[in-house]
Design an enzyme around this catalytic site. Sequence first.
Site, PDB file in Angstrom:
ATOM      1  N   CYS A 147       0.836  -1.206   0.000  1.00 43.53           N
ATOM      2  CA  CYS A 147       0.000   0.000   0.000  1.00 43.53           C
ATOM      3  C   CYS A 147       0.874   1.262   0.000  1.00 43.53           C
ATOM      4  O   CYS A 147       1.482   1.599   1.013  1.00 43.53           O
ATOM      5  CB  CYS A 147      -0.893  -0.067   1.245  1.00 43.53           C
ATOM      6  SG  CYS A 147      -1.475   1.498   1.867  1.00 43.53           S
ATOM      7  N   CYS A 199       0.500   3.820   2.781  1.00 44.90           N
ATOM      8  CA  CYS A 199       1.052   3.343   4.061  1.00 44.90           C
ATOM      9  C   CYS A 199       2.553   3.608   4.120  1.00 44.90           C
ATOM     10  O   CYS A 199       3.086   4.048   5.139  1.00 44.90           O
ATOM     11  CB  CYS A 199       0.825   1.839   4.239  1.00 44.90           C
ATOM     12  SG  CYS A 199      -0.903   1.346   4.225  1.00 44.90           S
TER      13      CYS A 199
END
Lengths: 495, 111
Positions: B31, B34
């Site tokens: 991700c 993230c």
Amino acid sequence: MKKGMHNKDCTCWSCPAINLAGKVDFRACGQSVEQIKKFQDEKGGGHIMAECRRRPELGLYDPMAITFQECPEWQDTEYGYLLKNMRVMILGIDGYLGWTLALWLGKLGCKVSGIDNYSRRNWVKERGTHTVVPIARMTERLHAAKEVLGIDIYFRELDVLDKVALTEFLKEVKPEAIVHYAECPSAPYSMIDFEHAKNVQSNNVIGTLSTLFAIHEAVPESTLIKLGTMGEYGAPLTGRPLFEGFFPADAVLKWQDKEWSLGGELTPRDPVSFYHISKVQDTFNVYEACKYWWLRSYDVMQGVIYGVHTDEVAADPRLRTRFDIDEWFGTIINRFVAQAIVGIPLTLYGAGEQIRGFIALEDAMQCITRLIAKPPEPGQYGVVNQMSGYYKLRELAETVAAIGKKSFGLDVQIQRVENPRVESERHPFNPIFSKLPDEFGFVQKDNIEQEVSRMFSLLLQPNIKSRIEEKRHLILPKTWWSGQKKEVERIELYK
Amino acid sequence: MNIKILNDYNFEKEVLQPKTPVLVEFWASWCPPCKMMEPLLDELAKEFAGRVLVAKLNVDQYRDLAAAYPVMGVPSFFIFKLGKIVSGPHIGAQSKTRLQKIIEEQMDRVG
């Protein structure tokens, strides 16, 4: 952080020698965590476990339990911990960067393999030019690498577009890192005509797609280091920063009194030739493949490369890497030095005020090694801007001219000619390139003055100088972005 | 790194037991938002050291734990206090000032 040990706290989670085992559910990639819950309900709980291919005696264990520093398979080197006899495959091993990296990694103890179909040699031949530093045939290169440096390189003549053969070779070698240099690196070559644009885009885009499918099938846990270019970003006239692939967490889109976070979204790309467009398409293909299949990749947005030196290529004339100076394949500093040697004024296109990022050959090798040493995590698509500084092209011409005059007694002039490209000639430039030094421990070793001096010393050798003379008519551009083929007119000449 | 890495063994002790607030990021390595949050969370961990623990849990590695909380997507941020969620989920990348505000709201609260 101990110098060079940028990867000591990495764990088996990001190690390419690990198979992920246990409750691995690839459906969860990039999707809502609701998918995970559904999976929990269907299959029951559990964790992702590690299974080490190098140390099978460990059985199944927590992938966060062992760090690179603690693992005996990761060994201390100048550029961080590296896997013992790490298997690295270079796609495009016969090229300027590929061959240099093969020797560099071989000397560091990696088991190097590589493929090439000699496209670069053929493209250069097709334009009627040649590498001015003579290079040996591959068989002789491999022989000399063994004889002079004691390095065994496992080579196979193979086209990256041949997905079946590439997959077979990957399955046989099982590389732990793959460096993808197998692309056509020339903007002007892609702008010659439809056939050339088509060949560059299909070689680059479909070649990368083939590589991604082959990796997915054969070695999904391997690291893919993919060569992109700073030219993917363009040079926005607003002067906004050119971030490393993604917007930082703090970036915000503000519109009509509302705000949205842009953190982690891909930044805009603004490619400036059909070649650069192929690189942008690659970016999206690699980004998506990481998401779909949990591949792991670093996309390297490389500044303009220059230089001739690493200790390994300089060890024997048969080990030299190629050096092109023509309008299609010669990068700008390399071309300047060649022009200075044969008395052609160093040529700037248009205003000469364009600004670009640059990196020396040897520093680029260091960066790639440091990336290999700190592999991305499962599914991670990371982007680094690989450059050591940025300069106005006019200033670079002045630097090369000054070195040519002062250290080598040459009479060097500079000229501005019509710009055959469609590009901004006066623009702000605000690249961010802190990841490699901050997260990967990159320390710039070469500066422009030192490397340009090395280039003059090598290129002034009589046999090389005469090879530049032979092709001097191919240095000034005749390929216009407009599609025309004509000589450029001089705008200004100055000393 | 100043961020506490959470797992099955330490989640109870580090997140559920403390009387002080704990900021937890549920994240995944595939991700990009993230990954972009990492340096920012590290700064927050330093800034609030001794007052608020900043921690993160990998949702792929520890699915049972992730499934026990209302994590609809990653990154998701929560503040835990005395074993309960007192703020969140805050979904998607967050600016530093926003996370500071979320933390400070909980620090101001008595009990």
